[in-house]
Design an enzyme around this catalytic site. Structure first.
Site, PDB file in Angstrom:
ATOM      1  N   LYS A 147       0.849  -1.180   0.000  1.00 31.78           N
ATOM      2  CA  LYS A 147       0.000   0.000   0.000  1.00 31.78           C
ATOM      3  C   LYS A 147       0.891   1.240   0.000  1.00 31.78           C
ATOM      4  O   LYS A 147       2.032   1.123   0.430  1.00 31.78           O
ATOM      5  CB  LYS A 147      -0.954  -0.015   1.181  1.00 31.78           C
ATOM      6  N   LYS A 181      -3.199 -10.285  10.165  1.00 33.88           N
ATOM      7  CA  LYS A 181      -3.284 -10.379  11.627  1.00 33.88           C
ATOM      8  C   LYS A 181      -4.139 -11.583  12.006  1.00 33.88           C
ATOM      9  O   LYS A 181      -5.227 -11.784  11.458  1.00 33.88           O
ATOM     10  CB  LYS A 181      -3.899  -9.093  12.204  1.00 33.88           C
ATOM     11  N   ASP A 234      -4.631   6.810   4.500  1.00 38.30           N
ATOM     12  CA  ASP A 234      -3.668   5.983   5.225  1.00 38.30           C
ATOM     13  C   ASP A 234      -4.335   4.794   5.930  1.00 38.30           C
ATOM     14  O   ASP A 234      -3.758   3.714   5.999  1.00 38.30           O
ATOM     15  CB  ASP A 234      -2.926   6.861   6.251  1.00 38.30           C
ATOM     16  N   HIS A 239      -7.306  -0.493   5.730  1.00 38.73           N
ATOM     17  CA  HIS A 239      -7.487  -1.301   6.936  1.00 38.73           C
ATOM     18  C   HIS A 239      -8.927  -1.268   7.485  1.00 38.73           C
ATOM     19  O   HIS A 239      -9.503  -2.305   7.789  1.00 38.73           O
ATOM     20  CB  HIS A 239      -6.525  -0.848   8.032  1.00 38.73           C
TER      21      HIS A 239
HETATM   22  C1  BG6 Z   1      -0.017   1.559   8.216  1.00 40.14           C
HETATM   23  C2  BG6 Z   1      -0.206   3.063   8.248  1.00 40.14           C
HETATM   24  O1  BG6 Z   1      -0.600   1.023   7.059  1.00 40.14           O
HETATM   25  O2  BG6 Z   1      -0.646   0.997   9.350  1.00 40.14           O
HETATM   26  C3  BG6 Z   1       0.373   3.638   9.532  1.00 40.14           C
HETATM   27  O3  BG6 Z   1       0.467   3.632   7.143  1.00 40.14           O
HETATM   28  C4  BG6 Z   1      -0.203   2.929  10.739  1.00 40.14           C
HETATM   29  O4  BG6 Z   1       0.142   5.029   9.622  1.00 40.14           O
HETATM   30  C5  BG6 Z   1      -0.099   1.419  10.581  1.00 40.14           C
HETATM   31  O5  BG6 Z   1       0.520   3.355  11.877  1.00 40.14           O
HETATM   32  C6  BG6 Z   1      -0.856   0.713  11.684  1.00 40.14           C
HETATM   33  O6  BG6 Z   1      -0.573  -0.647  11.638  1.00 40.14           O
HETATM   34  P1  BG6 Z   1      -0.664  -1.552  12.938  1.00 40.14           P
HETATM   35  O7  BG6 Z   1      -0.401  -2.923  12.461  1.00 40.14           O
HETATM   36  O8  BG6 Z   1       0.404  -1.024  13.876  1.00 40.14           O
HETATM   37  O9  BG6 Z   1      -2.014  -1.345  13.503  1.00 40.14           O
END
Ligand code: BG6
Length: 484
Positions: A147, A181, A234, A239
């Site tokens: 991404k 995850k 982002d 997500h």
């Molecule tokens: C990334 C984002 O895709 O995911 C970040 O670019 C973010 O800004 C991160 O901090 C969060 O991932 P995780 O696995 O720590 O929840």
């Protein structure tokens, strides 16, 4: 068949922080396919030996006490480095010669991992095509794309077109590390390997759903990138929408990549697009105090570091059930959770005390940290008349399985090597996700600073966000996981 895992952008942060540690852990567990070789490609000049040393240092730092020097030396014997510039077709050709030489005419599965800056995705793919590296005559070839996949619908479409000129869709693995995850995959298991949740997983029993991805960290060193991206690009386009899809999807007929993705795509198709007028009422955005002073952030920036978005899923299962999505930096704690808030009982027998919107049953799926699931329900307080209290059944992965959960990349890298795309985004999925986010981005841009709230770091985002959800007669489930 041997596997060659080629990393474009080998000298970057992602390689040292995520990819190599994940491959190394897989090696230690004996999970890497036999004869796996790793080849790094980037502009920095390294010999094989120098790159191995570099990676030993970064992996040691990253893994701390878990790092096993001897095991790493053994793993590193299969690591190679080829210096080159991705924008030069000659350099990519030299890479091909090196790979052909290493594989010695034997069939091989090749996985190209684009861990570069996104502007190199198109030239990288074009050069793989031009040099014959996308050719599958000697064995399967796959490309993994990190991404962000585009910055809006138009650029995502253009990138999909460019990649499809060289690769078939089944060779393309668009990564969203949230799908790697364990707790996200467990949501599929919770829903589709148990029969007691499915009958109540719908508009008849569910009042609303909250999906929260809160981060304690600020934007830090990534401020430059972040200011041009913001919270929607982002976190939401990828997500949060992935979590929404897995929460709301129908059961696929089989656990196979396209069947799973077909069902996920149907959810995105059913999400009602926000009209410009809806954006003012159904979204809320903010930035943390101090964000504009971060190095790399423009003084007059209107980038949001927090957003809350209310989405409707127009289908039989979810009609009338709002999905509240929110995410932010500099929040009160790090927590990713999905809250299924059930309806109040139709008639209350024990009605003396005040009942609020959070008194009904709820299922909290704690994605991270303190990974687990809690079911909240009313209980009689002993020896206190008919006084009630909300208590919970608490399941924790770590207590049950006595093991640390693996980092998402281990699963995803292995799946890419083994050709399982179930946990990767398909072209239509990515484009549909952008088509949900694009109208919000456009409306926000027009609104400028209007409706952009400043919030104190270490809270749950702008104070206005409480009133925003209370307007609907609901409350945020603001709860930081208790770490044992
Ligand atoms: C990334 C984002 O895709 O995911 C970040 O670019 C973010 O800004 C991160 O901090 C969060 O991932 P995780 O696995 O720590 O929840």
């Amino acid at each position: 068949m041997p596997h060659t895992f080629i990393i474009f952008g080998a000298s970057g942060d992602l390689t040292s922080r995520k990819l190599i540690p994940a491959l190394f852990r897989l090696h230690c567990k004996g999970r890497l396919p036999r004869d796996t070789q790793v080849v790094g490609f980037s502009r920095t000049e390294f010999s094989d030996v120098a790159w191995r040393e570099e990676l030993a240092g970064s992996t040691r730092e990253f893994l701390g006490d878990e790092f096993d020097e001897q095991a790493f030396r053994q793993f590193a014997e299969s690591i190679y480095y080829q210096p080159g510039d991705l924008s030069s077709v000659d350099d990519v050709r030299r890479l091909k010669e090196r790979l052909d030489g290493m594989e010695d005419g034997a069939g091989c599965t090749r996985v190209f991992y684009l861990a570069t800056a996104p502007r190199f995705y198109e030239p990288a793919v074009a050069h793989l095509g031009e040099t014959g590296l996308a050719d599958e005559t000697c064995g399967p070839v796959r490309v993994v794309i990190e991404k962000p996949f585009g910055v809006d619908l138009a650029s995502a479409r253009a990138l999909n077109r460019a990649v499809h000129e060289v690769f078939a869709e089944m060779q393309i693995y668009r990564i969203d590390h949230y799908l790697g995850k364990e707790t996200v995959q467990n949501l599929l298991v919770l829903r589709f390997a148990n029969s007691i949740f499915e009958p109540i997983w719908n508009r008849n029993y569910v009042d609303h759903v909250q999906i929260t991805v809160a981060e304690e960290v600020k934007v830090g060193k990534r401020a430059g990138y972040y200011d041009s991206s913001g919270i929607l690009r982002d976190m939401f386009q990828n997500h949060l929408l992935q979590l929404l899809m897995i929460t709301a999807m129908e059961a696929p007929s089989r656990y196979e990549a396209d069947r799973v993705r077909d069902e996920k795509v149907k959810v995105l198709q059913a999400v009602r697009r926000l009209e410009r007028d809806d954006v003012a009422t159904d979204t809320l955005r903010g930035f943390y105090r101090g964000y504009r002073d971060e190095r790399g952030v423009a003084d007059d920036s209107t980038t949001a570091t927090f957003a809350a978005v209310k989405l409707a899923v127009d289908n039989w299962r979810w009609q009338g059930v709002p999905f509240y999505l929110r995410s932010g930096k500099a929040m009160s704690c790090r927590t990713t959770q999905i809250v299924i808030q059930f309806r109040e009982p139709p008639h209350m027998l024990f009605g003396s005390g005040h009942r609020g919107p959070l008194d009904a049953n709820r299922l909290v799926i704690q994605i991270q940290p303190a990974e687990g699931i809690q079911l909240h329900f009313q209980t009689k307080v002993p020896d206190a008349g008919m006084q009630l209290r909300l208590t919970d059944l608490d399941f924790r992965f770590q207590e049950e399985f006595k093991a640390t959960l693996p980092d998402a990349y281990q699963r995803l890298l292995l799946d890419a090597m083994q050709g399982d795309a179930s946990l990767f985004a398909r072209a239509d999925e990515v484009e549909l996700a952008w088509s949900i986010v694009d109208p919000i981005l456009a409306a926000w841009e027009q609104l400028g600073r209007q409706g952009l709230h400043e919030y104190e770091p270490s809270l749950w985002g702008p104070v206005e966000s409480s009133a925003w959800i209370e307007r609907d007669g609901r409350l945020w489930f603001d709860s930081c996981p208790v770490l044992h």
